[in-house]
Scaffold this active site. Sequence first.
Site, mmCIF file in Angstrom:
data_model
loop_
_atom_site.group_PDB
_atom_site.id
_atom_site.type_symbol
_atom_site.label_atom_id
_atom_site.label_comp_id
_atom_site.label_asym_id
_atom_site.label_seq_id
_atom_site.Cartn_x
_atom_site.Cartn_y
_atom_site.Cartn_z
ATOM 1 N N GLU A 177 0.792 -1.090 0.101
ATOM 2 C CA GLU A 177 0.069 -0.097 0.111
ATOM 3 C C GLU A 177 0.844 1.302 0.035
ATOM 4 O O GLU A 177 1.338 1.779 0.882
ATOM 5 C CB GLU A 177 -1.053 0.217 1.190
ATOM 6 C CG GLU A 177 -1.724 1.284 1.247
ATOM 7 C CD GLU A 177 -2.784 1.435 2.477
ATOM 8 O OE1 GLU A 177 -2.756 0.458 3.297
ATOM 9 O OE2 GLU A 177 -3.793 2.261 2.407
ATOM 10 N N LYS A 222 -2.283 -1.858 -3.227
ATOM 11 C CA LYS A 222 -3.546 -1.314 -2.653
ATOM 12 C C LYS A 222 -3.045 0.526 -2.603
ATOM 13 O O LYS A 222 -2.350 0.944 -1.852
ATOM 14 C CB LYS A 222 -3.592 -1.412 -1.121
ATOM 15 C CG LYS A 222 -4.812 -0.545 -0.301
ATOM 16 C CD LYS A 222 -5.249 -0.950 0.913
ATOM 17 C CE LYS A 222 -5.992 -0.021 1.713
ATOM 18 N NZ LYS A 222 -6.679 -0.775 2.977
ATOM 19 N N SER A 292 -10.503 -1.871 -1.141
ATOM 20 C CA SER A 292 -9.958 -2.288 0.342
ATOM 21 C C SER A 292 -10.163 -0.872 1.132
ATOM 22 O O SER A 292 -9.406 -0.069 1.650
ATOM 23 C CB SER A 292 -8.494 -2.373 0.070
ATOM 24 O OG SER A 292 -8.055 -2.531 1.686
HETATM 25 C C1 5MM Z 1 -8.378 1.705 8.610
HETATM 26 O O1 5MM Z 1 -7.451 2.323 8.744
HETATM 27 C C2 5MM Z 1 -6.006 1.909 8.347
HETATM 28 C C3 5MM Z 1 -5.384 2.146 9.350
HETATM 29 O O2 5MM Z 1 -4.855 3.338 9.752
HETATM 30 P P1 5MM Z 1 -3.956 3.843 11.019
HETATM 31 O O3 5MM Z 1 -2.467 2.914 10.871
HETATM 32 O O4 5MM Z 1 -3.537 5.213 10.788
HETATM 33 O O5 5MM Z 1 -4.692 3.387 12.060
HETATM 34 C C4 5MM Z 1 -5.539 2.490 6.961
HETATM 35 O O6 5MM Z 1 -4.185 2.009 6.776
HETATM 36 C C5 5MM Z 1 -6.551 2.046 6.053
HETATM 37 O O7 5MM Z 1 -6.198 0.495 5.843
HETATM 38 C C6 5MM Z 1 -6.122 2.410 4.655
HETATM 39 O O8 5MM Z 1 -5.748 4.049 4.640
HETATM 40 C C7 5MM Z 1 -7.378 2.540 3.661
HETATM 41 O O9 5MM Z 1 -8.384 3.047 4.626
HETATM 42 P P2 5MM Z 1 -9.350 4.303 3.879
HETATM 43 O O10 5MM Z 1 -10.161 4.840 4.847
HETATM 44 O O11 5MM Z 1 -8.136 5.254 3.289
HETATM 45 O O12 5MM Z 1 -10.148 3.547 2.792
#
Ligand code: 5MM
Length: 342
Positions: A177, A222, A292
């Site tokens: 990602e 991702k 995702s």
């Molecule tokens: C769910 O949020 C994930 C974890 O974030 P932190 O490490 O800051 O707590 C984040 O990595 C998430 O999996 C991705 O950014 C995708 O989430 P979004 O909200 O951008 O779809």
Amino acid sequence: MSERLEDIAEAMVKNGQGLLAADESTGTIKKRFDSIGVDNVEENRRDYREMLFRSREAMDNYVSGVILFEETLHQKAADGTPLVDLIRDADAVPGIKVDKGAQPMPGHAGETVTEGLDGLRDRLKGYYDAGARFAKWRAVVSIDETLPTWGAIRANAHALARYAALCQEAGIVPIVEPEVQMDGNPGDHSIERCHQVTAEVLKAVFGELHEQDVKLEGIVLKPNMVVPGSKCAVQPGSEEVAHHTLSVLRRHVPSAVPGIAFLSGGLSDSDATAHLAAMNLQKDLPWKLTYSYGRALQAAALKAWGGKSENVAAAQAAFTHRAKMNSLAAQGRYQPDLEAAA
Ligand code: 5MM
């Protein structure tokens, strides 16, 4: 469930299904809970995630896997059932976020490098034994007129590839990602700037994956979609986002990669769905394109839940609706009027 990396990766992006990103670290879930006035304690985190994983219609039909935070991987539902079993019972794959977060990069003001490689080989063994069959590592790329620097792109790409190689050694599919931020600081960059930076980042990431012998058939990418910053005055429609995103992906993502599962990055629920749908109108894509999503799958459910057990059914309905819309988008069968109909 098959144990070949290729088969796990295929299962994660199988037709019309996508991933639920429920791997908010304790600090991030606090922000989510603060927005609905819920205390960030273990029991509430458990109740919230149990509510999502017990949404049978969504889990059975639209969710191929769930990214968990380490606490959740080992947590039990209120009746004692391991949460991982709820996921497996729905024929979905449990996964685990293994990075230790994006930390300020020395000598690189405004940029971060993701940490967590030390001891990762041993941690992965434990995650595998606990049931995880895929993992996630997020690199965060700052973007403005001058950032990112090549140093930050390279350091993050290198770490992503080292992580991916370790995962594959452990029999775990790495989600790779690299997130070019949409709502960073100042967040007013154009879609063209995002196009340019996303292309540079993907070029570096696939270069490093190649150098470290990562098997592309056993990863899931991702990425961000190619969108302008959230504060940019010009916000394009889904067709333009799809055009920019596919043009970058076609140039920089080898066809050996089985699937691309986008992050939502702060897009509204409806934009995240509509952009994905626009991309899946293309019929000749070399990879599966799915979701995702964290926020774009959970925001409506979180609000409907509000921390109250009497709201569980409404929250599950909200989650199921978003999952269904995104599943239709992943098949190129989404129409915005389906939102109103629901
Ligand atoms: C769910 O949020 C994930 C974890 O974030 P932190 O490490 O800051 O707590 C984040 O990595 C998430 O999996 C991705 O950014 C995708 O989430 P979004 O909200 O951008 O779809």
